[in-house]
Design a protein around this motif. Structure first.
Motif, short mmCIF file in Angstrom:
data_model
loop_
_atom_site.label_atom_id
_atom_site.label_comp_id
_atom_site.label_asym_id
_atom_site.label_seq_id
_atom_site.Cartn_x
_atom_site.Cartn_y
_atom_site.Cartn_z
N LEU A 279 4.24 2.50 0.68
CA LEU A 279 3.06 2.11 -0.11
C LEU A 279 3.21 2.57 -1.55
O LEU A 279 2.95 1.82 -2.49
CB LEU A 279 1.81 2.73 0.52
CG LEU A 279 0.46 2.33 -0.08
CD1 LEU A 279 -0.63 2.43 0.97
CD2 LEU A 279 0.08 3.22 -1.26
N ASP A 289 -2.80 -4.47 -5.07
CA ASP A 289 -3.33 -3.92 -3.82
C ASP A 289 -3.37 -5.00 -2.73
O ASP A 289 -3.03 -4.74 -1.56
CB ASP A 289 -4.73 -3.36 -4.02
CG ASP A 289 -4.74 -2.11 -4.89
OD1 ASP A 289 -3.65 -1.69 -5.32
OD2 ASP A 289 -5.83 -1.57 -5.13
N ALA A 293 -1.38 -4.78 0.80
CA ALA A 293 -2.07 -4.89 2.09
C ALA A 293 -1.42 -5.95 2.96
O ALA A 293 -1.24 -5.75 4.18
CB ALA A 293 -3.55 -5.22 1.85
N ARG A 300 -7.22 -4.35 2.57
CA ARG A 300 -7.18 -3.91 1.17
C ARG A 300 -7.92 -2.58 1.01
O ARG A 300 -7.48 -1.71 0.24
CB ARG A 300 -7.81 -4.98 0.29
CG ARG A 300 -7.67 -4.72 -1.20
CD ARG A 300 -8.19 -5.89 -2.00
NE ARG A 300 -8.07 -5.69 -3.43
CZ ARG A 300 -8.43 -6.56 -4.34
NH1 ARG A 300 -8.94 -7.75 -3.96
NH2 ARG A 300 -8.30 -6.30 -5.63
N VAL A 303 -5.67 0.25 2.04
CA VAL A 303 -4.67 0.52 1.01
C VAL A 303 -5.29 1.37 -0.10
O VAL A 303 -4.71 2.36 -0.54
CB VAL A 303 -4.11 -0.81 0.43
CG1 VAL A 303 -3.31 -0.54 -0.83
CG2 VAL A 303 -3.26 -1.50 1.47
#
Length: 332
Positions: A279, A289, A293, A300, A303
């Motif tokens: 990530l 983002d 995701a 989202r 994330v």
């Protein structure tokens, strides 16, 4: 005592009589207050008009106090709200006045301070008046305040003022400097270190700052310091930005288990999980983002929550700071 609620002293006296007596006629009030009966009647009717008393329809009329929580508390709250509104408007007018004064008088923005004693007094003053945060650049070889003499810092920390202090590494060569920094950190100071600082600097609540106009020698030398006190302005904003820039790249200082001062080392930072590492790599690469995701089969919101957790773990206030901290800690 109730004048702030719109009740005159005369009316308050009669209202208190009704509260303690449970009820009274105009004759009773006249007898107890030594005021004429027509005047007592006038005051009682004024209390009824203001919602502080009521009466029956008999003859003579018996007046009773309306309970204080019904009669007074709403009036007091309304008055308090009006005062808060007026106070806020007065603050806005004061700020507008100061802004106008600053624009027409440079002396409102910048004040020159000459000499170590005058500088010492101003440094103490701005800390006494600080309410939220103090920012400091501490360089080696003090000019006005010997290390350990700034007792105002401990008083401010005790009342909740946040201290963020940057030390340049030569500072720790001064006698007693390390012990004094340890004492500050124990009291709640947040300390970091950098190899070098460009100037000495103290900023209180981002509204007033002190910095040197020309270099000055150590206290006692013929070269007395000439410093400036600057108030809210573009110059002060630039000084705050300078502090934040150095703070972002500084090494945090902490107390070890033995109570010694130590710098955070990347070797002490736990590695990220593979998922967090992926990530973070996508984030640093500039992937949005929503795309992160999608690639990681996450929502989202998840994330964003995990990014926030990483920021808190790294002590970063922004995503840019997170990227820098991640590189310094070997997370990338």
């Amino acid at each position: 005592m109730l004048e702030a609620a719109g009740v005159s002293q005369e009316q308050e006296s009669v209202y208190r009589l009704l509260v303690t007596a449970g009820g009274a006629t105009a004759h009773d009030v006249s007898r107890r207050t030594h005021v004429s009966e027509p005047e007592s009647t006038r005051v009682l009717e004024a209390l009824v008009h203001q919602g502080l008393a009521s009466h029956n329809d008999g003859t003579p009329r018996v007046f009773r106090a309306v309970p204080p929580d019904v009669a007074l508390l709403p009036r007091i709250k309304h008055t308090a709200d009006a005062l808060d509104t007026a106070r806020g408007e007065a603050d806005r007018l004061l700020e507008a006045y100061r802004e106008t004064a600053r624009r027409h008088d440079a002396g409102q923005l910048l004040e020159v301070i000459t000499g170590a004693e005058a500088l010492r007094q101003r440094l103490r003053q701005i800390q006494v008046n600080a309410r939220e945060e103090m920012l400091w650049f501490c360089r080696a070889q003090y000019v006005a305040m010997p290390s350990g003499s700034n007792t105002e810092e401990f008083d401010a920390l005790a009342r909740g003022v946040r201290y963020r202090v940057l030390y340049e590494k030569p500072f720790f060569d001064d006698e007693g400097a390390v012990d004094n920094v340890v004492a500050g950190v124990q009291a709640g100071e947040i300390a970091r270190a950098v190899p070098w600082l460009p100037l000495r600097l103290a900023i209180a609540d981002r509204s007033v700052g002190i910095f040197p106009l020309v270099p000055g020698g150590p206290e006692g030398s013929p070269e007395q310091p000439t410093t400036a006190l600057v108030r809210d302005s573009n110059l002060l904003g630039a000084l705050v930005a300078l502090f934040e820039s150095y703070w972002e790249h500084a090494v945090p200082l902490h107390l070890s288990e033995t109570g010694d001062l130590a710098a955070d080392d990347t070797a002490h930072y736990p590695a990220l999980s593979p998922a967090d590492g992926k990530l973070l790599s996508l984030l640093v690469a500039g992937v949005a983002d929503k795309a992160i995701a999608s690639q990681m089969n996450l929502s989202r919101r998840t994330v964003q929550r995990r990014i926030q957790n990483l920021m808190e773990r790294a002590g970063a206030g922004t995503r840019m700071q997170l990227a820098w901290q991640a590189a310094r800690r070997g997370w990338l």
